[in-house]
Scaffold this motif. Structure first.
Motif, PDB file in Angstrom:
ATOM      1  N   SER A   1      -6.969   2.046  -2.160  1.00  0.00           N
ATOM      2  CA  SER A   1      -6.730   0.087  -1.604  1.00  0.00           C
ATOM      3  C   SER A   1      -7.003  -0.242  -0.981  1.00  0.00           C
ATOM      4  O   SER A   1      -7.532  -1.327  -0.798  1.00  0.00           O
ATOM      5  CB  SER A   1      -4.933   1.445  -1.345  1.00  0.00           C
ATOM      6  N   PHE A   2      -7.726   0.910   0.208  1.00  0.00           N
ATOM      7  CA  PHE A   2      -8.586   0.162   1.937  1.00  0.00           C
ATOM      8  C   PHE A   2      -9.903   0.039   1.488  1.00  0.00           C
ATOM      9  O   PHE A   2     -10.382  -1.074   2.091  1.00  0.00           O
ATOM     10  CB  PHE A   2      -7.328   0.972   2.853  1.00  0.00           C
TER      11      PHE A   2
ATOM     12  N   PRO B   1       0.355 -11.432  -5.134  1.00  0.00           N
ATOM     13  CA  PRO B   1       0.692 -10.253  -4.495  1.00  0.00           C
ATOM     14  C   PRO B   1      -0.857  -9.112  -4.501  1.00  0.00           C
ATOM     15  O   PRO B   1      -1.230  -9.625  -5.752  1.00  0.00           O
ATOM     16  CB  PRO B   1       1.503  -9.389  -5.521  1.00  0.00           C
ATOM     17  N   PRO B   2      -1.523  -9.032  -3.881  1.00  0.00           N
ATOM     18  CA  PRO B   2      -2.441  -7.717  -3.759  1.00  0.00           C
ATOM     19  C   PRO B   2      -2.971  -6.631  -4.940  1.00  0.00           C
ATOM     20  O   PRO B   2      -1.257  -5.946  -5.167  1.00  0.00           O
ATOM     21  CB  PRO B   2      -3.433  -7.834  -2.772  1.00  0.00           C
ATOM     22  N   ALA B   3      -3.667  -5.774  -5.287  1.00  0.00           N
ATOM     23  CA  ALA B   3      -3.592  -5.022  -6.287  1.00  0.00           C
ATOM     24  C   ALA B   3      -3.445  -3.692  -5.971  1.00  0.00           C
ATOM     25  O   ALA B   3      -2.263  -3.013  -7.113  1.00  0.00           O
ATOM     26  CB  ALA B   3      -5.331  -4.639  -6.843  1.00  0.00           C
ATOM     27  N   ALA B   4      -3.266  -3.889  -4.962  1.00  0.00           N
ATOM     28  CA  ALA B   4      -2.459  -2.086  -3.927  1.00  0.00           C
ATOM     29  C   ALA B   4      -1.275  -2.593  -3.284  1.00  0.00           C
ATOM     30  O   ALA B   4      -0.985  -1.607  -2.917  1.00  0.00           O
ATOM     31  CB  ALA B   4      -3.827  -1.930  -2.893  1.00  0.00           C
ATOM     32  N   PHE B   5      -0.510  -4.020  -3.254  1.00  0.00           N
ATOM     33  CA  PHE B   5       1.004  -3.630  -3.704  1.00  0.00           C
ATOM     34  C   PHE B   5       2.264  -2.702  -2.954  1.00  0.00           C
ATOM     35  O   PHE B   5       2.063  -2.312  -2.564  1.00  0.00           O
ATOM     36  CB  PHE B   5       0.993  -4.780  -3.567  1.00  0.00           C
ATOM     37  N   ALA B   6       1.669  -1.426  -4.432  1.00  0.00           N
ATOM     38  CA  ALA B   6       2.556  -0.779  -4.581  1.00  0.00           C
ATOM     39  C   ALA B   6       2.641   0.522  -4.187  1.00  0.00           C
ATOM     40  O   ALA B   6       3.409   1.038  -3.746  1.00  0.00           O
ATOM     41  CB  ALA B   6       2.607  -0.856  -6.233  1.00  0.00           C
TER      42      ALA B   6
END
Length: 229
Positions: free
Chosen positions: A134-135, A109-114
């Motif tokens: 995030s992006f 899962p990527p770091a910004a998934f949440a």
């Protein structure tokens, strides 16, 4: 430049064709005039692949396909057209047969998934107050604000759409890894790049939005692919 292929740019989730703005300017300065940026609905892989396929079929000569993020899955699905001479992946998904962007993301899962949240209609949004971190943490606050407000949410089910026959197994490929990507784990990017055996892989100290934060480097990679094609 004479005898150069057309360039077709394919955006990813949470963005539209305008995310390529800076790269388009840099490609034009490199002499490319036959540039196209498809606008996909982000409602299904099949639909997005068909929209991009239709654009490529309108081009008589050779084409280099460039996909950012989920756009990499799109060019993987439809890039087997005979006039497609090269594929360029920009911090992008490059699933194999039977794989989906969602399945790949679940493995790491990527770091910004949440920071991704669905709305009541099933579209997935990056929380506006978390969009920059995030992006596009390497863009200015103003640039990130515009991206956050104009983000194009994908239908959540699109994440689970699987590839049928990956074009990267049949076409020459180039890949750019974003070392500070928080939307696709950089380890996943490195894995996808390595298994496609690309002509070249470059790694940038960039966010997921490398097409906007490092447009000169992205344009140079596309130029390399186009010259090879």
């Amino acid at each position: 430049m004479p005898d150069t292929p057309a360039i077709v740019l394919v955006h990813g989730f949470w963005g539209g064709a305008a995310h390529w703005a800076k790269a388009i300017v840099d490609l034009t300065r490199l002499g490319y005039t036959d540039l196209h940026a498809v606008e996909n609905p982000l409602t299904s892989l099949a639909g997005d692949a068909e929209r991009t396929r239709k654009m490529v079929r309108q081009i008589a000569g050779p084409v280099v396909l460039v996909g950012h993020s989920y756009g990499g899955a799109v060019i993987t699905e439809m890039g087997d057209l005979p006039n497609v001479k090269a594929l360029v992946y920009v911090a992008a998904f490059a699933p194999d047969a039977g794989e989906s962007p969602g399945g790949i993301s679940q493995t790491m899962p990527p770091a910004a998934f949440a920071n991704i949240a669905p709305d009541s209609d099933g579209y997935l949004w990056i929380k506006p107050d978390k969009f920059r971190e995030s992006f596009c943490q390497d863009l200015t606050a103003d640039e990130a604000l515009v991206m956050a407000v104009t983000q194009k949410a994908p239908l959540g089910s699109t994440f689970g759409n699987a590839i049928t026959a990956p074009a990267w197994r049949a076409k020459p490929c180039w890949y750019q890894v974003s070392g500070a990507d928080r939307m696709i784990d950089p380890a996943n990017e490195r894995m996808m790049a390595a298994r496609m055996n690309p002509q070249r892989t470059i790694t940038l100290d960039a966010s997921h939005a490398s097409l906007a934060s490092h447009p000169a480097e992205i344009a140079a990679l596309i130029d390399e692919a186009a010259r090879s094609a």
